[in-house]
Design an enzyme around this catalytic site. Structure first.
Site, mmCIF file in Angstrom:
data_model
loop_
_atom_site.group_PDB
_atom_site.id
_atom_site.type_symbol
_atom_site.label_atom_id
_atom_site.label_comp_id
_atom_site.label_asym_id
_atom_site.label_seq_id
_atom_site.Cartn_x
_atom_site.Cartn_y
_atom_site.Cartn_z
ATOM 1 N N HIS A 133 31.762 30.025 -18.356
ATOM 2 C CA HIS A 133 31.488 29.793 -17.923
ATOM 3 C C HIS A 133 30.993 30.366 -16.203
ATOM 4 C CE1 HIS A 133 28.627 26.933 -15.055
ATOM 5 N NE2 HIS A 133 29.422 27.752 -14.359
ATOM 6 N N HIS A 138 27.524 32.584 -13.954
ATOM 7 C CA HIS A 138 27.284 33.070 -12.404
ATOM 8 C C HIS A 138 26.970 34.374 -11.767
ATOM 9 C CE1 HIS A 138 27.035 28.920 -10.709
ATOM 10 N NE2 HIS A 138 28.187 29.023 -11.719
HETATM 11 FE FE FE Z 1 29.303 26.914 -12.160
#
Ligand code: FE
Ligand code: HBI
Length: 270
Positions: A133, A138
């Site tokens: 994740h 990101h």
């Molecule tokens: Fe996050």
């Protein structure tokens, strides 16, 4: 750990034993098992195929620029590519860290990336953010100069905010960095990490039937509650990343005063 907004998450899963005072830990990129590498590969192949259809072009350019491939990235190698582009570096962390530490890292162009990866049983959902994740979701956008500047300005606002307003900033993060959408000449695209790192959320956010796509208005975003363990009923849509940078550079004091008198908007309300 006091001051963390991980209330819904009881015992954090990472190994916090060897962390530095700034909550960072070494990644030990060479210690991942074959099974962990296989989980990365399954997730990366699945999400890259979906991202090619539904991610904003800046994200895809970032994937390319950082050479995100078949094996779990070595953060030191990624930093050699990322830092010259926007001055950002990624730092290993054992998992969620207190708000104060998290915002301080962002304000100094350091993005915390969890060093452990989920198990095969958690391919579709896990409670805490893991390496996939944090990294796949990101890091690619940190190669985009406008988004990179927004993330640092956002971090600075977090450092300045007192405990009575930090939940308002958390909403701004949630509805942009985690679950943001952007209109492009090729239609609605995702830029939020929580969307791009999840197969179900990506399909839901872009193609979901009852999903609400609201215009991005910072004050309204900071009034809107969210729930962390379900598909989002509503998403805020940008026309341009420069809207984010402008939002992070608003004068927050009068906005916080205005918000203090207003009721919060329940999750999913139009
Ligand atoms: Fe996050
Ligand atoms: N810690 N490692 C990590 N990653 C996050 O995304 C994170 C965090 N601590 C706090 C936090 N996010 C939230 O409070 C954000 O709203 C800032």
């Amino acid at each position: 750990m006091q001051g963390m907004n991980t209330a819904p998450i009881a015992n954090l899963r990472g190994d916090y034993a060897e962390m530095a005072p700034d909550w960072t830990v070494p990644q030990h990129a060479h210690l991942y098992s074959d099974e962990e590498q296989a989980v990365w590969r399954v997730l990366r192949d699945r999400q890259t195929a979906l991202a090619e259809r539904h991610a904003c072009p800046e994200f895809l350019r970032g994937l390319e620029a950082l050479g995100i491939g078949e094996t779990i990235p070595d953060f030191a190698i990624v930093n050699g590519l990322l830092e010259p582009l926007t001055g950002w570096r990624i730092e290993g962390v054992p998992g969620l860290i207190p708000d104060a530490a998290f915002y301080d890292h962002l304000a100094n162009r350091r993005f915390p990336v969890t060093v452990w990866i989920r198990t095969r049983a958690e391919l579709d959902y896990l409670v805490e953010p893991d390496l996939f994740h944090d990294f796949f979701g990101h890091v690619p956008l940190l190669t985009d100069p406008v988004f990179a500047d927004y993330m640092q300005a956002y971090g600075q606002r977090g450092v300045e905010a007192g405990p009575e307003n930090i939940h308002r900033l958390a909403r701004l993060y949630w509805y942009t960095v985690e679950f943001g959408l952007i209109r492009t000449t090729h239609g609605l695209k995702a830029y939020g990490a929580g969307i791009l790192s999840s197969a179900a959320e990506l399909k839901h956010a872009i193609e979901g039937e009852k999903v609400m796509h609201l215009p991005f208005e910072p004050v309204r975003v900071m009034r809107t509650a969210y729930e962390i363990d379900k598909l989002q009923p509503a998403y805020f849509v940008l026309d341009d990343f420069r809207e984010l940078f402008a939002a992070a550079n608003l004068d927050f004091a009068p906005i916080y005063r205005e918000l203090t008198g207003l009721p919060e908007i329940p999750v999913g309300c139009t």
